[in-house]
Motif scaffolding. Structure first.
Motif, PDB file in Angstrom:
ATOM      1  N   LYS A  83       0.828  -1.205   0.000  1.00 10.98           N
ATOM      2  CA  LYS A  83       0.000   0.000   0.000  1.00 10.98           C
ATOM      3  C   LYS A  83       0.865   1.258   0.000  1.00 10.98           C
ATOM      4  CE  LYS A  83      -3.737  -0.134   2.649  1.00 10.98           C
ATOM      5  NZ  LYS A  83      -4.585  -0.407   3.844  1.00 10.98           N
ATOM      6  N   ASN A  84       1.978   1.212   0.708  1.00  5.64           N
ATOM      7  CA  ASN A  84       2.898   2.355   0.671  1.00  5.64           C
ATOM      8  C   ASN A  84       3.473   2.555  -0.726  1.00  5.64           C
ATOM      9  OD1 ASN A  84       2.732   3.236   3.368  1.00  5.64           O
ATOM     10  ND2 ASN A  84       4.117   1.610   4.059  1.00  5.64           N
ATOM     11  N   LEU A  85       3.749   1.435  -1.413  1.00  7.30           N
ATOM     12  CA  LEU A  85       4.205   1.543  -2.806  1.00  7.30           C
ATOM     13  C   LEU A  85       3.117   2.163  -3.680  1.00  7.30           C
ATOM     14  CD1 LEU A  85       5.988  -1.918  -3.301  1.00  7.30           C
ATOM     15  CD2 LEU A  85       7.078   0.324  -3.028  1.00  7.30           C
ATOM     16  N   CYS A  89       3.057   5.397  -6.168  1.00  2.00           N
ATOM     17  CA  CYS A  89       2.580   5.361  -7.556  1.00  2.00           C
ATOM     18  C   CYS A  89       1.602   6.508  -7.825  1.00  2.00           C
ATOM     19  CB  CYS A  89       1.875   4.026  -7.831  1.00  2.00           C
ATOM     20  SG  CYS A  89       2.983   2.616  -7.987  1.00  2.00           S
ATOM     21  N   ALA A  90       0.736   6.790  -6.856  1.00  5.50           N
ATOM     22  CA  ALA A  90      -0.238   7.872  -7.012  1.00  5.50           C
ATOM     23  C   ALA A  90       0.464   9.215  -7.174  1.00  5.50           C
ATOM     24  CB  ALA A  90      -1.192   7.905  -5.820  1.00  5.50           C
ATOM     25  N   ARG A 241      -6.741  20.477  -9.252  1.00  2.00           N
ATOM     26  CA  ARG A 241      -5.708  19.928  -8.381  1.00  2.00           C
ATOM     27  C   ARG A 241      -5.279  18.589  -8.937  1.00  2.00           C
ATOM     28  NH1 ARG A 241      -7.192  18.316  -2.305  1.00  2.00           N
ATOM     29  NH2 ARG A 241      -8.258  16.664  -3.445  1.00  2.00           N
ATOM     30  N   SER A 242      -3.961  18.380  -8.975  1.00  2.00           N
ATOM     31  CA  SER A 242      -3.442  17.107  -9.463  1.00  2.00           C
ATOM     32  C   SER A 242      -2.466  16.537  -8.445  1.00  2.00           C
ATOM     33  CB  SER A 242      -2.736  17.277 -10.815  1.00  2.00           C
ATOM     34  OG  SER A 242      -2.263  16.021 -11.288  1.00  2.00           O
ATOM     35  N   GLU A 243      -3.009  16.201  -7.298  1.00  5.65           N
ATOM     36  CA  GLU A 243      -2.193  15.560  -6.258  1.00  5.65           C
ATOM     37  C   GLU A 243      -3.094  14.709  -5.384  1.00  5.65           C
ATOM     38  OE1 GLU A 243      -2.195  19.248  -3.050  1.00  5.65           O
ATOM     39  OE2 GLU A 243      -0.452  18.944  -4.347  1.00  5.65           O
ATOM     40  N   PHE A 252      -7.205   8.870  -5.792  1.00  6.93           N
ATOM     41  CA  PHE A 252      -6.691   9.738  -6.866  1.00  6.93           C
ATOM     42  C   PHE A 252      -6.904   9.094  -8.236  1.00  6.93           C
ATOM     43  CE2 PHE A 252      -3.235  11.179  -9.693  1.00  6.93           C
ATOM     44  CZ  PHE A 252      -3.520  12.526  -9.692  1.00  6.93           C
ATOM     45  N   ASP A 253      -7.506   9.873  -9.129  1.00  8.67           N
ATOM     46  CA  ASP A 253      -7.783   9.367 -10.477  1.00  8.67           C
ATOM     47  C   ASP A 253      -7.569  10.473 -11.510  1.00  8.67           C
ATOM     48  OD1 ASP A 253      -8.532   7.509 -12.393  1.00  8.67           O
ATOM     49  OD2 ASP A 253     -10.655   8.049 -12.272  1.00  8.67           O
TER      50      ASP A 253
END
Length: 387
Positions: A83-85, A89-90, A241-243, A252-253
């Motif tokens: 999940k941290n990975l 990725c996000a 917003r892109s974060e 996040f999508d």
């Protein structure tokens, strides 16, 4: 199989009844399966049921499953590492979309000279050459034109007479109004009193935020001088917003619109179509006298698009405001992504036909699947068409 009434059941031996029940289950099992299949198909075709299912599924997002709870502690520890990975990725995906925004800004500058020329032709600032007006039709268009030649020939003399009587039109009259009326998403916003104003709309431009600035885009509606307001440009800015959200990074999508701001329209006195005056009669309780009160109330209009609801920072919106903003964001995004780049195709209706073709293809696929299902049922020896 014939029904067994209560009297017959009472006279039968209990063991015989058990045999009858077993037989009924065996014989009706296939019928029940068939009914279940049909019920499932009907449910999947009901948009309200699908929406409810989707809402239920959305509510399950992020909720731990029983399987996860049953995992050994050492395995859960490794899942946390995954999940941290995923969070990393996000963040990389967010950077990707930021670079996409930079590319959009870069190519917007390349498109703009073409859009400016389009605007000049529409508002009669530039007359295209014969070479620029030549258009090579495809075979389907040529076939359609050949069928219409005879009708056109008959109407030719009448059209020439009308052209002689009329003054030559300048540019492409009512270009943007026609575009709006051809698109359901926009035509639903139009009122009859909006149309005379939108006849003066000469161009719509998209302006992206400068490099290094927060991600945003602005729609500029450029008007010629008119009797309705003094503005030459009306604007609508969408901030994005892109974060990933720190509290919910897995949601996040891609970039999302956070808020939008409109502009003040300087209406000419008596021309504000976003307001209307109503008269109400009020009766005095004691004296019984009646008076007429005049009130100014909001009026439905496309130009309400430039006064969106304010979004308080870090505050939750009520359902109505949230729905209005969601629709507003959809319209702004559609104008930016589809209308401005392909305006001429929405003017002619070709872009709309393409959208319709997409829906037809989905419908045909659905029909094919239904046909295959019916064929499978007919080949089933246990299939009963009466069920």
């Amino acid at each position: 199989m014939a029904d067994i009434d209560n009297k017959d059941q009472a006279e039968m031996d209990p063991a015989d009844m058990e045999d009858v029940e077993e037989v009924e289950e065996e014989e009706t099992g296939e019928d029940e399966n068939s009914k279940a299949r049909q019920l499932t198909v009907q449910m999947m075709q009901n948009p309200q049921i699908l929406a409810a299912l989707q809402e239920r599924l959305d509510g399950l997002n992020g909720s731990p499953s029983g399987y996860m709870e049953s995992l050994p502690k050492v395995v859960k520890r490794r899942v946390n590492a995954l999940k941290n990975l995923q969070v990393k990725c996000a963040h990389i995906e967010a950077k990707f979309y930021e670079e996409v925004h930079e590319l959009e800004r870069k190519y917007a500058a390349l498109y703009q000279p073409l859009f400016d020329k389009r605007s000049d032709i529409v508002k009669a600032a530039y007359e295209p050459t014969d070479e620029e007006c030549e258009w090579k039709m495809d075979e389907e268009e040529e076939l359609t034109v050949s069928k219409q030649d005879e009708m056109k020939e008959k109407a030719k003399l009448e059209e020439e007479k009308k052209d002689e009587e009329k003054e030559d039109p300048k540019g492409i009259p009512e270009f943007w109004l026609t575009v709006f009326k051809n698109v359901d998403l926009l035509s639903d916003m139009l009122q009859e009193h909006d149309e005379p104003i939108l006849k003066h709309l000469q161009d719509i431009k998209v302006k992206f935020s400068d490099p290094g600035q927060p991600m945003s885009f602005t729609l500029e509606f450029q008007f010629e001088a008119n009797d309705f307001f003094t503005n030459t440009v009306l604007t609508k800015t969408y901030k994005m917003r892109s974060e990933p959200d720190e509290t919910d990074p897995f949601s996040f999508d891609g970039p999302e619109i956070m808020c939008c701001t409109g502009c003040t329209i300087e209406w000419t006195k008596g021309k504000n179509v976003t307001l209307k005056t109503i008269k109400k009669k009020q009766k005095h309780k004691g004296r019984g006298t009646v008076r007429t009160v005049t009130k100014t109330v909001p009026n439905d209009s496309f130009f309400n698009f430039f006064t969106p609801p304010e979004v308080p920072e870090n505050a939750e919106l009520d359902e109505d405001s949230d729905a209005v903003l969601a629709a507003d964001f959809e319209i702004g995004h559609f104008i930016r992504e589809r209308i401005v780049p392909r305006a001429v195709l929405y003017f002619t209706g070709e872009a709309i036909e393409d959208d319709d073709d997409d829906y037809d293809e989905e419908g045909e696929e659905a029909d094919d699947e239904e046909g295959e299902e019916e064929a499978d049922e007919e080949n089933d020896p246990d299939y009963d068409p009466k069920v």
